[in-house]
Design an enzyme around this catalytic site. Sequence first.
Site, PDB file in Angstrom:
ATOM      1  N   ARG A  56       0.845  -1.208   0.000  1.00 46.34           N
ATOM      2  CA  ARG A  56       0.000   0.000   0.000  1.00 46.34           C
ATOM      3  C   ARG A  56       0.878   1.255   0.000  1.00 46.34           C
ATOM      4  O   ARG A  56       0.613   2.225  -0.677  1.00 46.34           O
ATOM      5  CB  ARG A  56      -0.900   0.067   1.247  1.00 46.34           C
ATOM      6  CG  ARG A  56      -1.745  -1.146   1.575  1.00 46.34           C
ATOM      7  CD  ARG A  56      -3.028  -1.150   0.777  1.00 46.34           C
ATOM      8  NE  ARG A  56      -2.838  -1.586  -0.586  1.00 46.34           N
ATOM      9  CZ  ARG A  56      -2.572  -2.844  -0.957  1.00 46.34           C
ATOM     10  NH1 ARG A  56      -2.481  -3.810  -0.097  1.00 46.34           N
ATOM     11  NH2 ARG A  56      -2.401  -3.147  -2.233  1.00 46.34           N
ATOM     12  N   GLN A  86     -10.213   9.483   5.890  1.00 41.83           N
ATOM     13  CA  GLN A  86     -10.007   8.107   6.352  1.00 41.83           C
ATOM     14  C   GLN A  86      -8.828   7.497   5.601  1.00 41.83           C
ATOM     15  O   GLN A  86      -8.419   6.384   5.885  1.00 41.83           O
ATOM     16  CB  GLN A  86     -11.264   7.271   6.068  1.00 41.83           C
ATOM     17  CG  GLN A  86     -12.494   7.753   6.818  1.00 41.83           C
ATOM     18  CD  GLN A  86     -13.755   7.127   6.239  1.00 41.83           C
ATOM     19  OE1 GLN A  86     -14.133   6.024   6.611  1.00 41.83           O
ATOM     20  NE2 GLN A  86     -14.419   7.812   5.336  1.00 41.83           N
ATOM     21  N   ASN A  87      -8.327   8.228   4.615  1.00 43.31           N
ATOM     22  CA  ASN A  87      -7.265   7.679   3.780  1.00 43.31           C
ATOM     23  C   ASN A  87      -5.922   7.748   4.484  1.00 43.31           C
ATOM     24  O   ASN A  87      -5.636   8.682   5.231  1.00 43.31           O
ATOM     25  CB  ASN A  87      -7.197   8.416   2.444  1.00 43.31           C
ATOM     26  CG  ASN A  87      -8.471   8.233   1.648  1.00 43.31           C
ATOM     27  OD1 ASN A  87      -9.278   7.365   1.980  1.00 43.31           O
ATOM     28  ND2 ASN A  87      -8.671   9.030   0.632  1.00 43.31           N
ATOM     29  N   VAL A  88      -5.092   6.762   4.169  1.00 44.12           N
ATOM     30  CA  VAL A  88      -3.786   6.690   4.818  1.00 44.12           C
ATOM     31  C   VAL A  88      -2.682   7.154   3.870  1.00 44.12           C
ATOM     32  O   VAL A  88      -1.510   7.163   4.237  1.00 44.12           O
ATOM     33  CB  VAL A  88      -3.527   5.271   5.378  1.00 44.12           C
ATOM     34  CG1 VAL A  88      -4.470   4.999   6.543  1.00 44.12           C
ATOM     35  CG2 VAL A  88      -3.708   4.179   4.316  1.00 44.12           C
ATOM     36  N   ASP A  89      -3.069   7.557   2.632  1.00 43.88           N
ATOM     37  CA  ASP A  89      -2.076   8.162   1.731  1.00 43.88           C
ATOM     38  C   ASP A  89      -1.933   9.646   2.090  1.00 43.88           C
ATOM     39  O   ASP A  89      -2.683  10.176   2.912  1.00 43.88           O
ATOM     40  CB  ASP A  89      -2.502   7.964   0.258  1.00 43.88           C
ATOM     41  CG  ASP A  89      -3.822   8.666  -0.078  1.00 43.88           C
ATOM     42  OD1 ASP A  89      -3.941   9.880   0.169  1.00 43.88           O
ATOM     43  OD2 ASP A  89      -4.751   7.994  -0.592  1.00 43.88           O
ATOM     44  N   HIS A 104      -7.433   7.397  10.229  1.00 48.82           N
ATOM     45  CA  HIS A 104      -7.010   5.988  10.258  1.00 48.82           C
ATOM     46  C   HIS A 104      -5.510   5.802  10.135  1.00 48.82           C
ATOM     47  O   HIS A 104      -5.050   4.720   9.789  1.00 48.82           O
ATOM     48  CB  HIS A 104      -7.749   5.198   9.160  1.00 48.82           C
ATOM     49  CG  HIS A 104      -9.223   5.086   9.413  1.00 48.82           C
ATOM     50  ND1 HIS A 104     -10.143   4.749   8.448  1.00 48.82           N
ATOM     51  CD2 HIS A 104      -9.941   5.268  10.556  1.00 48.82           C
ATOM     52  CE1 HIS A 104     -11.364   4.726   8.977  1.00 48.82           C
ATOM     53  NE2 HIS A 104     -11.271   5.051  10.252  1.00 48.82           N
ATOM     54  N   GLY A 172     -16.334  10.140  -1.638  1.00 54.23           N
ATOM     55  CA  GLY A 172     -15.707   8.845  -1.881  1.00 54.23           C
ATOM     56  C   GLY A 172     -15.603   7.938  -0.672  1.00 54.23           C
ATOM     57  O   GLY A 172     -14.595   7.258  -0.504  1.00 54.23           O
ATOM     58  N   THR A 173     -16.646   7.907   0.125  1.00 49.13           N
ATOM     59  CA  THR A 173     -16.650   6.938   1.229  1.00 49.13           C
ATOM     60  C   THR A 173     -17.989   6.222   1.272  1.00 49.13           C
ATOM     61  O   THR A 173     -19.040   6.849   1.107  1.00 49.13           O
ATOM     62  CB  THR A 173     -16.345   7.596   2.595  1.00 49.13           C
ATOM     63  OG1 THR A 173     -16.567   6.615   3.629  1.00 49.13           O
ATOM     64  CG2 THR A 173     -17.186   8.818   2.879  1.00 49.13           C
TER      65      THR A 173
HETATM   66  P1  OAD Z   1     -14.856   2.075   0.587  1.00 54.50           P
HETATM   67  O1  OAD Z   1     -14.062   1.219  -0.336  1.00 54.50           O
HETATM   68  O2  OAD Z   1     -15.725   1.417   1.587  1.00 54.50           O
HETATM   69  O3  OAD Z   1     -15.768   3.070  -0.261  1.00 54.50           O
HETATM   70  C1  OAD Z   1     -15.251   3.747  -1.368  1.00 54.50           C
HETATM   71  C2  OAD Z   1     -16.285   4.698  -1.911  1.00 54.50           C
HETATM   72  O4  OAD Z   1     -15.680   5.424  -2.965  1.00 54.50           O
HETATM   73  C3  OAD Z   1     -17.539   4.020  -2.476  1.00 54.50           C
HETATM   74  O5  OAD Z   1     -18.703   4.704  -2.005  1.00 54.50           O
HETATM   75  C4  OAD Z   1     -17.380   4.215  -3.983  1.00 54.50           C
HETATM   76  O6  OAD Z   1     -18.620   4.333  -4.664  1.00 54.50           O
HETATM   77  C5  OAD Z   1     -16.608   5.519  -4.035  1.00 54.50           C
HETATM   78  N1  OAD Z   1     -15.838   5.759  -5.266  1.00 54.50           N
HETATM   79  C6  OAD Z   1     -15.340   4.870  -6.160  1.00 54.50           C
HETATM   80  N2  OAD Z   1     -14.704   5.508  -7.153  1.00 54.50           N
HETATM   81  C7  OAD Z   1     -14.786   6.836  -6.892  1.00 54.50           C
HETATM   82  C8  OAD Z   1     -14.325   8.018  -7.535  1.00 54.50           C
HETATM   83  N3  OAD Z   1     -13.631   7.972  -8.681  1.00 54.50           N
HETATM   84  N4  OAD Z   1     -14.600   9.214  -6.963  1.00 54.50           N
HETATM   85  C9  OAD Z   1     -15.304   9.278  -5.797  1.00 54.50           C
HETATM   86  N5  OAD Z   1     -15.766   8.198  -5.162  1.00 54.50           N
HETATM   87  C10 OAD Z   1     -15.521   6.997  -5.682  1.00 54.50           C
HETATM   88  O7  OAD Z   1     -13.811   3.060   1.274  1.00 54.50           O
HETATM   89  P2  OAD Z   1     -13.956   3.919   2.619  1.00 54.50           P
HETATM   90  O8  OAD Z   1     -15.358   4.344   2.830  1.00 54.50           O
HETATM   91  O9  OAD Z   1     -12.893   4.952   2.573  1.00 54.50           O
HETATM   92  O10 OAD Z   1     -10.121   1.538   7.114  1.00 54.50           O
HETATM   93  O11 OAD Z   1     -13.566   2.845   3.711  1.00 54.50           O
HETATM   94  C11 OAD Z   1     -13.495   3.252   5.043  1.00 54.50           C
HETATM   95  C12 OAD Z   1     -12.429   2.477   5.770  1.00 54.50           C
HETATM   96  O12 OAD Z   1     -12.619   1.076   5.560  1.00 54.50           O
HETATM   97  C13 OAD Z   1     -11.018   2.713   5.270  1.00 54.50           C
HETATM   98  O13 OAD Z   1     -10.433   3.875   5.827  1.00 54.50           O
HETATM   99  C14 OAD Z   1     -10.292   1.479   5.696  1.00 54.50           C
HETATM  100  C15 OAD Z   1     -11.339   0.477   5.270  1.00 54.50           C
HETATM  101  O14 OAD Z   1     -11.309  -0.731   5.895  1.00 54.50           O
HETATM  102  C16 OAD Z   1      -9.187   0.780   7.714  1.00 54.50           C
HETATM  103  O15 OAD Z   1      -8.456   0.021   7.109  1.00 54.50           O
HETATM  104  C17 OAD Z   1      -9.137   0.983   9.190  1.00 54.50           C
END
Ligand code: OAD
Length: 229
Positions: A56, A86-89, A104, A172-173
């Site tokens: 990653r 929530q992103n780690v980048d 995170h 994007g979450t």
């Molecule tokens: P998810 O993978 O759960 O959700 C990603 C979201 O991004 C979805 O709603 C997609 O529809 C959306 N998406 C996809 N492509 C996109 C784009 N080009 N532009 C905008 N949105 C887009 O990711 P998170 O909600 O960030 O934590 O996940 C939350 C946490 O779960 C992360 O921080 C990580 C993970 O497990 C840990 O590892 C502790």
Amino acid sequence: MKHIVVLTGAGMSAESGIATFRDSGGLWEQYAIEDVATPEGYRRNPQLVLDFYNARRKAAFDAKPNKGHVGLAEMEAGYKVSVITQNVDDLHERAGSTSVLHLHGELSKVRSTADPSLIYTLTRDNWEIKLGDKCEKGSQLRPHIVWFGEAVPMIEKAVEIVHTADILVVIGTSLNVYPAAGLLNYVRSGTPVYLIDPNDVSVHQPDVCFIKKGASEGVAELRNILKSK
Ligand code: OAD
């Protein structure tokens, strides 16, 4: 100056080539959360976990901020902008955002397993941690990441920030992971909420303005909407 608070998730960095977690083909289809993102997983197989985060980290170092990250940074010309990610980048920082809170953790940092206050920053040329890499007190280094089942030390600060928002933007979450997803509940009543995502996301706030687009196009549209107000 109005205060815009932006809560971002993996979709924010998708257009930079960084995989999301729960989309089809996302990381949690390839890896089991309990193996690579929990303290128990780390105790069972630290090598697997270090390898997962090394990959990653390499991907994050190789990625570049996309137009969405840059657009948010540019908005600082007209607004106070606080990013809670929530992103780690570190793509928000590299795009120029000056106020970024990582809920995170951060891939570019590692810390001692014995003393969490001993945190070290890795560089593009020194991006890997291996079993046997130790802190100055002689304990193994681990990723500076909040794993499932661990406390989220930044959440209180994030709640305070959200509570002072004049505008909340969510990008994007999937809002699956708490306590991050619960931050939406801390906006003051009447605060406009914008949601940018190409896919449906279920939110319980009334009157959310849903911009159903990817991050780059969505941030551009948000800026147009705000300009016209
Ligand atoms: P998810 O993978 O759960 O959700 C990603 C979201 O991004 C979805 O709603 C997609 O529809 C959306 N998406 C996809 N492509 C996109 C784009 N080009 N532009 C905008 N949105 C887009 O990711 P998170 O909600 O960030 O934590 O996940 C939350 C946490 O779960 C992360 O921080 C990580 C993970 O497990 C840990 O590892 C502790």
